[in-house]
Motif scaffolding. Structure first.
Motif, short mmCIF file in Angstrom:
data_model
loop_
_atom_site.label_atom_id
_atom_site.label_comp_id
_atom_site.label_asym_id
_atom_site.label_seq_id
_atom_site.Cartn_x
_atom_site.Cartn_y
_atom_site.Cartn_z
N ALA A 172 28.28 48.71 60.32
CA ALA A 172 27.95 47.51 60.51
C ALA A 172 27.05 46.21 59.44
N SER A 173 26.39 46.92 58.81
CA SER A 173 25.94 45.53 57.47
C SER A 173 26.95 45.59 56.33
N ASP A 174 27.67 46.22 56.00
CA ASP A 174 28.66 45.74 54.71
C ASP A 174 30.51 45.97 55.38
N TYR A 175 30.99 45.23 56.67
CA TYR A 175 31.96 45.38 56.73
C TYR A 175 33.20 44.71 56.56
N MET A 176 32.30 43.27 56.34
CA MET A 176 33.34 42.21 56.18
C MET A 176 33.23 42.36 54.57
N PRO A 177 32.57 42.98 53.55
CA PRO A 177 33.05 43.42 51.60
C PRO A 177 34.38 44.34 51.35
N PRO A 178 34.38 45.25 52.47
CA PRO A 178 35.67 46.58 52.36
C PRO A 178 36.90 45.89 52.80
N LEU A 179 36.38 44.84 54.10
CA LEU A 179 37.66 44.21 54.29
C LEU A 179 38.23 42.81 53.07
N GLU A 180 38.00 41.70 52.76
CA GLU A 180 38.28 41.79 51.38
C GLU A 180 38.46 42.29 50.15
N GLN A 181 37.84 43.40 49.84
CA GLN A 181 37.79 43.76 48.57
C GLN A 181 39.67 44.73 49.20
N CYS A 182 39.48 45.31 50.13
CA CYS A 182 41.01 45.43 50.63
C CYS A 182 42.34 44.03 50.33
N LEU A 183 41.62 43.79 50.87
CA LEU A 183 43.36 42.01 51.01
C LEU A 183 43.76 41.45 49.74
N GLU A 184 42.09 41.39 48.53
CA GLU A 184 42.45 41.15 47.56
C GLU A 184 43.10 42.47 47.06
N THR A 185 43.20 43.24 46.72
CA THR A 185 43.17 44.56 45.77
C THR A 185 44.34 44.68 46.28
N THR A 186 45.30 44.41 47.37
CA THR A 186 46.98 44.87 48.12
C THR A 186 47.33 43.32 47.43
N ILE A 187 47.22 42.40 47.73
CA ILE A 187 47.45 40.92 47.43
C ILE A 187 47.85 40.84 45.67
N SER A 188 46.58 41.85 44.95
CA SER A 188 47.29 41.95 43.77
C SER A 188 48.27 43.57 42.97
N VAL A 189 48.05 44.51 43.93
CA VAL A 189 48.99 45.28 43.85
C VAL A 189 50.52 44.64 44.47
N GLY A 190 49.82 43.94 45.40
CA GLY A 190 52.01 43.15 45.03
C GLY A 190 52.51 42.63 44.18
N VAL A 191 52.05 41.95 44.08
CA VAL A 191 52.58 41.47 42.35
C VAL A 191 52.92 42.30 41.28
#
Length: 301
Positions: A155-174
């Motif tokens: 409940a305290s940090d659910y935003m950072p994991p989501l943002e990090q996941c999306l950033e990593t996914t975009i990098s992996v897509g490239v």
């Protein structure tokens, strides 16, 4: 690092195009299998099976893409943790299926090269090396996304994991897009020296080369897909729907191009089974001529 904007993604309007691409790819795979079954031994080769696997993965990726929807920033603020977990799992599944779809859509042609031009050791080794290295890269990027997006959400940090996941996914897509473009270029260039060395009239060499050069269409689709992925990576574009749809186009064209050499109608005078025998006989004849010439030189000396 600034937070990644999470746009709303809807591909409902593209459903017809997605279905059309899957149907066309399916027709080419079916034609390829039918052509293989119509040969004398009536058996399928490994590249035929790989084309079928690629088609199944394409359909799976299309279905996952259609059901994949990211929330907007305002929706994320009021989103329960269970929904965030679901989005993270969806991202892992989408990335994994995309990587394997891209890989298997390109492998049939490389396996076909080994089967037809296998007498050329350098070509055989290059095909195997390309298959192995691209598989390793796709597995590595998939593992990176899995490790990043599988973090436990609190409940305290659910935003950072989501943002990090999306950033990593975009990098992996490239990264995956770059691997796909490089693989396509190798697939186009690889058979040309072998075709040029065939003991055939020039116009027949050109005809055979053109069939394999249809891979330019798949390469162009891969390059366009990589362009949009790079735009998302650099922050110039936040429309993920375009990158997802481009991946479907890229994989569909790769499957179609991979089936072209195996479809009887596309070969006309250069039927697959006949070409396979002709290529081997031409290489064997070339070796025989060279051996005779060397033998004659030895006798003279």
């Amino acid at each position: 690092m600034e937070p990644v904007e999470v746009p709303s993604v809807s591909i409902t309007k593209s459903l017809g195009a997605i279905i059309f691409l899957n149907i066309v790819a399916g027709c080419f795979v079916a034609s390829r299998i039918a052509a293989s079954c119509s040969r004398g031994n009536r058996s399928l080769s490994i590249d035929d099976f790989l084309s079928l696997v690629a088609l199944i993965l394409l359909s799976s990726y299309s279905a996952v893409t259609y059901t994949f929807e990211l929330p907007t920033g305002s929706q994320v603020e009021n989103m329960p943790i269970t929904t965030i977990d679901y989005v993270l799992r969806q991202t892992i599944i989408l990335t994994t299926v995309a990587a394997f779809t891209m890989y298997f859509s390109k492998t049939p042609l490389l396996v076909l090269y080994v089967r037809i031009f296998g007498v050329k050791k350098w070509l055989r080794m290059m095909s195997y090396t390309t298959l192995a290295l691209s598989l390793m890269l796709f597995l590595t990027t998939t593992a990176v996304v899995g490790a990043t997006c599988s973090r436990k959400v609190s409940a305290s940090d659910y935003m950072p994991p989501l943002e990090q996941c999306l950033e990593t996914t975009i990098s992996v897509g490239v990264a995956n897009g770059s691997t796909a473009v490089l693989t396509d270029i190798i697939v186009i260039i690889l058979p040309l020296p072998a075709i040029a060395g065939l003991n055939l009239p020039f116009h027949k060499k050109v005809g055979i080369a053109i069939i394999f050069l249809t891979g330019i269409f798949a390469t162009s689709a891969s390059a366009i897909s990589l362009y949009y992925k790079s735009m998302s990576f650099t922050g110039h574009s936040t429309t993920l729907m375009v990158t997802l749809f481009c991946t479907i186009i890229e994989c569909s064209l790769a499957i179609i191009v991979g089936c072209v050499p195996g479809v009887r109608a596309c070969w006309s005078a250069y039927e697959m089974s006949a070409l396979h025998k002709k290529v081997k006989s031409m290489f064997a004849r070339s070796r025989s001529v060279k051996s005779s010439e060397n033998y004659g030189v030895d006798d003279e000396s």
